[in-house]
Scaffold this active site. Structure first.
Site, PDB file in Angstrom:
ATOM      1  N   THR A  34      -7.994  -5.831  -3.153  1.00 18.94           N
ATOM      2  CA  THR A  34      -7.533  -5.627  -4.525  1.00 18.94           C
ATOM      3  C   THR A  34      -6.025  -5.400  -4.569  1.00 18.94           C
ATOM      4  OG1 THR A  34      -8.128  -3.326  -4.201  1.00 18.94           O
ATOM      5  CG2 THR A  34      -9.682  -4.660  -5.440  1.00 18.94           C
ATOM      6  N   GLY A 118      -6.508  -4.526  16.391  1.00 16.93           N
ATOM      7  CA  GLY A 118      -7.515  -5.483  15.931  1.00 16.93           C
ATOM      8  C   GLY A 118      -8.751  -4.827  15.343  1.00 16.93           C
ATOM      9  N   GLY A 120      -8.785  -3.217  12.436  1.00 17.93           N
ATOM     10  CA  GLY A 120      -8.650  -3.082  10.984  1.00 17.93           C
ATOM     11  C   GLY A 120      -8.082  -1.735  10.575  1.00 17.93           C
ATOM     12  N   LEU A 121      -7.359  -1.076  11.488  1.00 18.59           N
ATOM     13  CA  LEU A 121      -6.783   0.240  11.167  1.00 18.59           C
ATOM     14  C   LEU A 121      -5.277   0.131  10.925  1.00 18.59           C
ATOM     15  CD1 LEU A 121      -8.778   2.380  13.746  1.00 18.59           C
ATOM     16  CD2 LEU A 121      -9.273   1.993  11.338  1.00 18.59           C
ATOM     17  N   SER A 123      -2.610  -1.291  12.587  1.00 22.37           N
ATOM     18  CA  SER A 123      -1.623  -0.911  13.582  1.00 22.37           C
ATOM     19  C   SER A 123      -0.295  -1.631  13.323  1.00 22.37           C
ATOM     20  CB  SER A 123      -2.130  -1.158  15.004  1.00 22.37           C
ATOM     21  OG  SER A 123      -2.456  -2.488  15.174  1.00 22.37           O
ATOM     22  N   ASP A 168      -1.391  -1.100   3.271  1.00 22.97           N
ATOM     23  CA  ASP A 168      -1.409  -0.489   4.604  1.00 22.97           C
ATOM     24  C   ASP A 168      -0.132   0.293   4.895  1.00 22.97           C
ATOM     25  OD1 ASP A 168      -3.691  -1.946   4.645  1.00 22.97           O
ATOM     26  OD2 ASP A 168      -3.002  -3.438   6.075  1.00 22.97           O
TER      27      ASP A 168
HETATM   28  C1  GLA Z   1      -5.514  -6.086   5.137  1.00 27.14           C
HETATM   29  C2  GLA Z   1      -4.192  -6.223   4.403  1.00 27.14           C
HETATM   30  C3  GLA Z   1      -4.148  -5.319   3.165  1.00 27.14           C
HETATM   31  C4  GLA Z   1      -5.379  -5.503   2.279  1.00 27.14           C
HETATM   32  C5  GLA Z   1      -6.652  -5.468   3.121  1.00 27.14           C
HETATM   33  C6  GLA Z   1      -7.869  -5.829   2.326  1.00 27.14           C
HETATM   34  O1  GLA Z   1      -5.648  -4.809   5.677  1.00 27.14           O
HETATM   35  O2  GLA Z   1      -3.142  -5.882   5.265  1.00 27.14           O
HETATM   36  O3  GLA Z   1      -2.975  -5.562   2.443  1.00 27.14           O
HETATM   37  O4  GLA Z   1      -5.293  -6.670   1.536  1.00 27.14           O
HETATM   38  O5  GLA Z   1      -6.588  -6.342   4.241  1.00 27.14           O
HETATM   39  O6  GLA Z   1      -8.091  -4.867   1.358  1.00 27.14           O
END
Ligand code: GLA
Length: 382
Positions: A34, A118, A120-121, A123, A168
């Site tokens: 979003t 890798g 999804g946190l 980095s 992020d």
């Molecule tokens: C990745 C991207 C973020 C966001 C998410 C999905 O983490 O870096 O900007 O779009 O995916 O919500």
């Protein structure tokens, strides 16, 4: 390696007392895909981070050592071009400063991370945000945290080819301990919501799936949303992003958009609304209602946005069958971590169950991390 060991190492190498900066990774409770649609997200920084030790240096060279890879790199301001993995991000940050007319000189930097890559946190966002913070402090550039977040975002786009949103890096820079943020990605503002889960925990399960096509698929999803907006704009000029569209307003565009674009937009419009609703539940500590929305998000990510994978789906289904309060795949997609909202008594049983059955099914060992919410990028005084 702790802060003292890093400082000592820097001292031994460069005979200087360094500036030390901590830059955390993030989770996102709800509000996925979003951010680049001008919507809401609900991230928080976590207790996994980069540590930087750095000092300015008169020679106009950026001499940087990634201790995790045992790699040393040196470049100057006229050598900024995309090339080597992690160096791309740092060059991108340097270029962001230059583009804003900031005078930065040479630096010596050592850095290290305990954020699983890798997973999804975020980095890479932590790396860019932390490095930007270091330059800003060392050369007194007076850039705001929002400027640093925007520089980090540009670096990911221009030097690493990922057209990511702002969530992020914003989370890494603005978070506060024991709070999540309800971030408005259109106005670039946020509200802190205290996060005191009596009896509940946030548990991350790393699927260990890293999808090679994740960044091209991500850019493709973003493009589909942009095309959807263009189609709506033909008849509703005031619409700037999917944030401006309700589900009822979207439905009549189903045929003209075609199946793929419609599905993507439908998910996003509902997810923006869901995130606002979830913020209300969080403020009232209504955990079961919050958890139910996490499952709805996962369903949307899997069926309409199509960014899940069999491993994430399996973990979320197992959580649902085990009556865990909430679970969903987190981050950009195609693997990474599943975030669970879980009551403390259920945690041990659930971890054992996943450990045993996940391996039997996928021949991979998942990792489990209990998460504490932490402060955003900060200078460490010692
Ligand atoms: C990745 C991207 C973020 C966001 C998410 C999905 O983490 O870096 O900007 O779009 O995916 O919500």
């Amino acid at each position: 390696m702790n802060i003292n060991a890093l400082t000592q190492l820097f001292n031994q190498r460069y005979n200087r007392v360094p500036l030390v900066v901590r830059a955390p990774g993030r989770i996102n409770l709800i509000g996925e895909h979003t951010d680049y649609n001008g919507g809401f997200v609900m991230p928080a920084a976590i207790d996994k981070h980069f540590l930087f030790a750095a000092a300015a240096h008169p020679a106009q060279q950026f001499t940087i050592c990634a201790l995790d890879f045992n790699e040393d790199v040196s470049f100057s301001l006229n050598e900024l071009k995309p090339g080597h993995r992690w160096v791309n991000y740092l060059m991108g940050v340097v270029e962001g400063f230059v583009r804003r007319g900031k005078e930065i000189g040479g630096v010596k930097v050592l850095f290290k991370s305990n954020i699983p890559p890798g997973a999804g946190l975020s980095s890479s966002a932590a790396l860019c945000s932390g490095f930007g913070f270091v330059l800003n402090e060392l050369f007194q550039c007076r850039l705001s945290r929002l400027d640093l977040a925007l520089i980090a975002q540009e670096a990911e786009d221009q030097f690493a080819g990922a057209k990511v949103g702002l969530m992020d890096m914003y989370a890494s820079l603005f978070s506060k301990p024991e709070s999540v943020m309800l971030m408005d990605c259109r106005s670039h503002t946020h509200e802190y919501i205290p996060f005191h889960t009596t009896g509940f925990e946030l548990l991350l399960i790393d699927t260990k799936v890293k999808h090679a096509l994740a960044s091209s698929a991500y850019n493709h999803r973003r493009q589909a949303c942009e095309e959807g907006v263009k189609i709506i704009q033909r008849t509703q000029a005031g619409v700037q992003s999917l944030r401006d569209v309700s589900e009822t307003q979207l439905l009549p565009y189903q045929v003209v958009m075609g199946e793929e674009i419609f599905k993507r937009c439908h998910y996003v419009v509902k997810e923006i609304k869901r995130t606002e609703t979830a913020a209300g539940y969080l403020k009232r500590n209504e955990w079961p209602a919050f958890g139910k929305l996490m499952y709805e998000t996962h369903e949307g990510l899997s069926v309409e946005y199509e960014v899940s994978c069999p491993e994430s789906d399996w973990i979320v289904n197992t959580a649902r069958e085990s009556r865990i309060t909430g679970a969903r795949q987190m981050g950009g997609g195609f693997g990474g971590c599943v975030l669970c909202l879980i009551s403390q008594p259920e945690k041990k049983m659930f971890i054992e169950k996943v450990q045993e059955k996940y391996f039997a099914q996928f021949k991979k060992e998942p990792d489990f991390y209990s998460v504490e919410l932490s402060e955003g990028v900060s200078r460490i005084e010692f």
